[in-house]
Design an enzyme around this catalytic site. Structure first.
Site, PDB file in Angstrom:
ATOM      1  N   TYR A  40      42.255  40.600  40.668  1.00 14.82           N
ATOM      2  CA  TYR A  40      41.987  39.427  39.597  1.00 14.82           C
ATOM      3  C   TYR A  40      40.960  38.424  40.304  1.00 14.82           C
ATOM      4  O   TYR A  40      39.900  38.267  39.447  1.00 14.82           O
ATOM      5  CB  TYR A  40      43.257  38.561  39.143  1.00 14.82           C
ATOM      6  CG  TYR A  40      43.089  37.731  38.041  1.00 14.82           C
ATOM      7  CD1 TYR A  40      42.618  37.984  36.795  1.00 14.82           C
ATOM      8  CD2 TYR A  40      43.300  36.316  38.286  1.00 14.82           C
ATOM      9  CE1 TYR A  40      42.640  37.159  35.778  1.00 14.82           C
ATOM     10  CE2 TYR A  40      42.912  35.422  37.064  1.00 14.82           C
ATOM     11  CZ  TYR A  40      42.560  35.788  36.218  1.00 14.82           C
ATOM     12  OH  TYR A  40      42.468  35.007  35.033  1.00 14.82           O
TER      13      TYR A  40
ATOM     14  N   SER B 169      36.941  32.116  36.151  1.00 13.41           N
ATOM     15  CA  SER B 169      38.269  31.431  36.617  1.00 13.41           C
ATOM     16  C   SER B 169      37.706  30.745  38.013  1.00 13.41           C
ATOM     17  O   SER B 169      36.949  31.195  38.661  1.00 13.41           O
ATOM     18  CB  SER B 169      39.326  32.654  37.028  1.00 13.41           C
ATOM     19  OG  SER B 169      40.431  32.025  37.826  1.00 13.41           O
TER      20      SER B 169
HETATM   21  P1  NAD Z   1      46.662  35.384  27.396  1.00  8.84           P
HETATM   22  O1  NAD Z   1      47.319  36.772  28.178  1.00  8.84           O
HETATM   23  O2  NAD Z   1      47.310  34.527  26.484  1.00  8.84           O
HETATM   24  O3  NAD Z   1      45.570  36.197  26.300  1.00  8.84           O
HETATM   25  C1  NAD Z   1      44.709  37.310  26.559  1.00  8.84           C
HETATM   26  C2  NAD Z   1      44.653  38.175  25.333  1.00  8.84           C
HETATM   27  O4  NAD Z   1      43.827  39.486  25.445  1.00  8.84           O
HETATM   28  C3  NAD Z   1      46.014  38.636  24.608  1.00  8.84           C
HETATM   29  O5  NAD Z   1      46.150  38.292  23.388  1.00  8.84           O
HETATM   30  C4  NAD Z   1      45.773  40.221  24.775  1.00  8.84           C
HETATM   31  O6  NAD Z   1      46.552  40.786  23.896  1.00  8.84           O
HETATM   32  C5  NAD Z   1      44.386  40.391  24.805  1.00  8.84           C
HETATM   33  N1  NAD Z   1      43.951  41.472  25.276  1.00  8.84           N
HETATM   34  C6  NAD Z   1      44.484  42.269  26.537  1.00  8.84           C
HETATM   35  N2  NAD Z   1      43.950  43.400  26.847  1.00  8.84           N
HETATM   36  C7  NAD Z   1      43.216  43.499  25.730  1.00  8.84           C
HETATM   37  C8  NAD Z   1      42.223  44.445  25.540  1.00  8.84           C
HETATM   38  N3  NAD Z   1      41.948  45.743  26.235  1.00  8.84           N
HETATM   39  N4  NAD Z   1      41.384  44.302  24.371  1.00  8.84           N
HETATM   40  C9  NAD Z   1      41.426  43.395  23.432  1.00  8.84           C
HETATM   41  N5  NAD Z   1      42.298  42.333  23.772  1.00  8.84           N
HETATM   42  C10 NAD Z   1      42.981  42.571  24.841  1.00  8.84           C
HETATM   43  O7  NAD Z   1      45.647  34.903  28.297  1.00  8.84           O
HETATM   44  P2  NAD Z   1      45.146  33.545  28.247  1.00  8.84           P
HETATM   45  O8  NAD Z   1      45.942  32.737  29.590  1.00  8.84           O
HETATM   46  O9  NAD Z   1      44.861  32.800  27.109  1.00  8.84           O
HETATM   47  O10 NAD Z   1      43.840  33.833  29.190  1.00  8.84           O
HETATM   48  C11 NAD Z   1      42.367  33.853  28.377  1.00  8.84           C
HETATM   49  C12 NAD Z   1      41.408  34.004  29.432  1.00  8.84           C
HETATM   50  O11 NAD Z   1      41.488  33.066  30.291  1.00  8.84           O
HETATM   51  C13 NAD Z   1      41.587  35.261  30.470  1.00  8.84           C
HETATM   52  O12 NAD Z   1      40.203  35.994  30.352  1.00  8.84           O
HETATM   53  C14 NAD Z   1      42.046  35.094  31.568  1.00  8.84           C
HETATM   54  O13 NAD Z   1      41.920  35.636  32.748  1.00  8.84           O
HETATM   55  C15 NAD Z   1      41.204  33.514  31.523  1.00  8.84           C
HETATM   56  N6  NAD Z   1      41.832  32.519  32.381  1.00  8.84           N
HETATM   57  C16 NAD Z   1      43.161  31.920  32.214  1.00  8.84           C
HETATM   58  C17 NAD Z   1      43.595  31.170  32.968  1.00  8.84           C
HETATM   59  C18 NAD Z   1      45.052  30.283  32.840  1.00  8.84           C
HETATM   60  O14 NAD Z   1      45.376  29.376  33.680  1.00  8.84           O
HETATM   61  N7  NAD Z   1      45.701  30.804  31.768  1.00  8.84           N
HETATM   62  C19 NAD Z   1      42.917  30.443  34.057  1.00  8.84           C
HETATM   63  C20 NAD Z   1      41.637  31.122  34.308  1.00  8.84           C
HETATM   64  C21 NAD Z   1      41.226  32.151  33.309  1.00  8.84           C
END
Ligand code: NAD
Length: 284
Positions: free
Chosen positions: A179, A166
Site C-alpha cells: 500500500y 496517502s
Molecule cells: P472504502 O473502502 O470505504 O472505499 C473504497 C471504495 O472503492 C469502495 O466503495 C469499493 O467498493 C470501491 N472499489 C474497490 N475496488 C474497486 C474497483 N476495482 N473499481 C471500482 N471501485 C472499487 O475506502 P476509503 O477509506 O473511503 O478510502 C478512499 C480512498 O482514500 C482510497 O484510495 C484510500 O486508499 C484512500 N485513503 C484512505 C485513508 C483512510 O484513513 N481511510 C487514508 C489515506 C488514503
C-alpha cells in the site's frame, strides 16, 4: 462540520471512482452540494446507487454507475453512460483504492525467531498476488480512469483530475509495503500527469489523507472485542500533533479548493497532506 464556503460547480460533471466508499461518498456529496452533477462509480453498483439515491433525495443531481477501475471496457461503458446522461466529465476524483491483507506483514520489524513461527506473515511470506492486487487497485486504478475520462476533458476549459494518495506516500508505514509503495506511485503519477497535461489545460493534483477511521482500516485500529483503540491506533494518535483521527468532512475544504478553477487555476502537480500535522512531526 460544514465547510464555511461554497464554490460554483453548477453544470459541471464530476466523476468519483470508489464513490460508494466511506471517504469518497462524502466527497461526492460535497461536489453535489456545490452544484456538480455527480457520477458515482463503484465496483459495487449497489453502494454507488445508495449514495446517489441519498443525494437525489436531498435535491441534488447524482447517479450510480457500475465500473471496475481495472477494466478498460467497464470504464468505457461507464464513461459513455455518463456522457449520455450528464455530458462530458469536468472533474475526475480517483478515489477507488485500498490495501489487502496479503500485502501486509504481521510484525513491524523482523526478528530471526519469527522465521520459526508459522503463524506470522514475514517479509519472506508476502504473496506477490497480494502485492499485485494493491499496486493494481491504487496505481492502475488511478491511471486507467484518467485515460478514459481525460479524453472527455480535452479542448474544454477548467477541467481537472484529483487523485487520492496517502501519508504512506511520504514515508512508508510499517507492515504495509504494498500500500505504501502503491500510494507513492500515485503521488509520483500525479506529478507526471500534471506535467504531461500542462499544455492541454487539465490540472492534476492529489489529496494525501492522514488517518481517518473507516471500514478500510477499522480492524487495524479498533479492537473488535473491546472497542478500544489498538496499539497501532494509539501510536498514530501519538504521532499526530493534533492528537486525533481526522473526520471525512475535513477533506472537503481542500477538495473544493482544488476543484475550483478560479481558486486554484495555477495549481497543478501537488499532493496536499490533510493529516493533523502527522507528516510534519518527527516524533521528537
Ligand atoms: P472504502 O473502502 O470505504 O472505499 C473504497 C471504495 O472503492 C469502495 O466503495 C469499493 O467498493 C470501491 N472499489 C474497490 N475496488 C474497486 C474497483 N476495482 N473499481 C471500482 N471501485 C472499487 O475506502 P476509503 O477509506 O473511503 O478510502 C478512499 C480512498 O482514500 C482510497 O484510495 C484510500 O486508499 C484512500 N485513503 C484512505 C485513508 C483512510 O484513513 N481511510 C487514508 C489515506 C488514503
Amino acid at each position: 462540520m460544514t465547510v464555511p464556503f461554497k464554490i460554483d460547480l453548477a453544470g459541471r460533471v464530476a466523476v468519483v471512482t470508489g464513490g460508494g466508499g466511506v471517504l469518497c461518498s462524502q466527497m461526492a456529496r460535497a461536489l453535489a452540494e456545490n452544484g456538480a452533477k455527480v457520477a458515482i462509480l463503484d465496483i459495487k453498483l449497489e453502494a454507488a446507487e445508495s449514495v446517489a439515491t441519498a443525494l437525489r433525495a436531498d435535491g441534488f443531481v447524482a447517479k450510480g454507475f457500475a465500473a471496475n477501475v481495472l477494466e478498460r471496457e467497464s470504464l468505457e461503458t461507464a464513461a459513455a453512460a455518463v456522457l449520455a446522461q450528464f455530458g462530458p466529465c469536468d472533474l475526475l476524483l480517483n478515489g477507488a483504492g485500498g490495501n489487502h491483507p496479503k500485502g501486509t506483514t504481521t510484525r513491524e520489524w523482523l526478528e530471526e525467531s519469527d522465521l520459526n513461527d508459522p503463524s506470522l506473515v514475514t517479509f519472506f511470506d508476502l504473496d506477490p498476488k497480494g502485492i499485485e492486487f494493491v499496486f493494481n487497485l491504487n496505481f492502475l486504478g488511478t491511471l486507467m480512469p484518467s485515460q478514459v475520462f481525460a479524453r472527455q476533458m480535452l479542448g474544454r476549459k477548467g477541467c481537472s483530475i484529483i487523485n487520492v494518495s496517502s501519508m504512506n506516500a511520504f514515508r512508508p508505514l510499517t507492515k504495509i509495503p504494498a500500500y505504501s509503495g502503491a500510494k507513492a506511485a500515485v503521488s509520483n503519477f500525479t506529478q507526471w500527469l500534471a506535467v504531461h497535461f500542462s499544455k492541454v489545460g487539465i490540472r492534476v493534483n492529489a489529496l494525501a489523507p492522514g488517518f481517518f477511521l473507516t471500514n478500510q482500516n477499522h480492524q487495524m485500529l479498533v479492537d473488535e472485542a473491546t472497542g478500544a483503540f489498538t496499539e497501532r491506533a494509539r501510536k498514530i494518535i501519538d504521532h499526530t500533533p493534533m492528537g486525533r483521527f481526522g473526520e471525512a468532512e475535513e477533506l472537503i475544504g481542500t477538495l473544493l479548493w482544488l476543484a475550483c478553477e478560479p481558486a486554484s487555476s495555477f495549481v497543478t502537480g501537488i499532493v496536499v497532506p490533510i493529516d493533523g500535522g502527522f507528516s510534519a512531526y518527527s516524533g521528537v
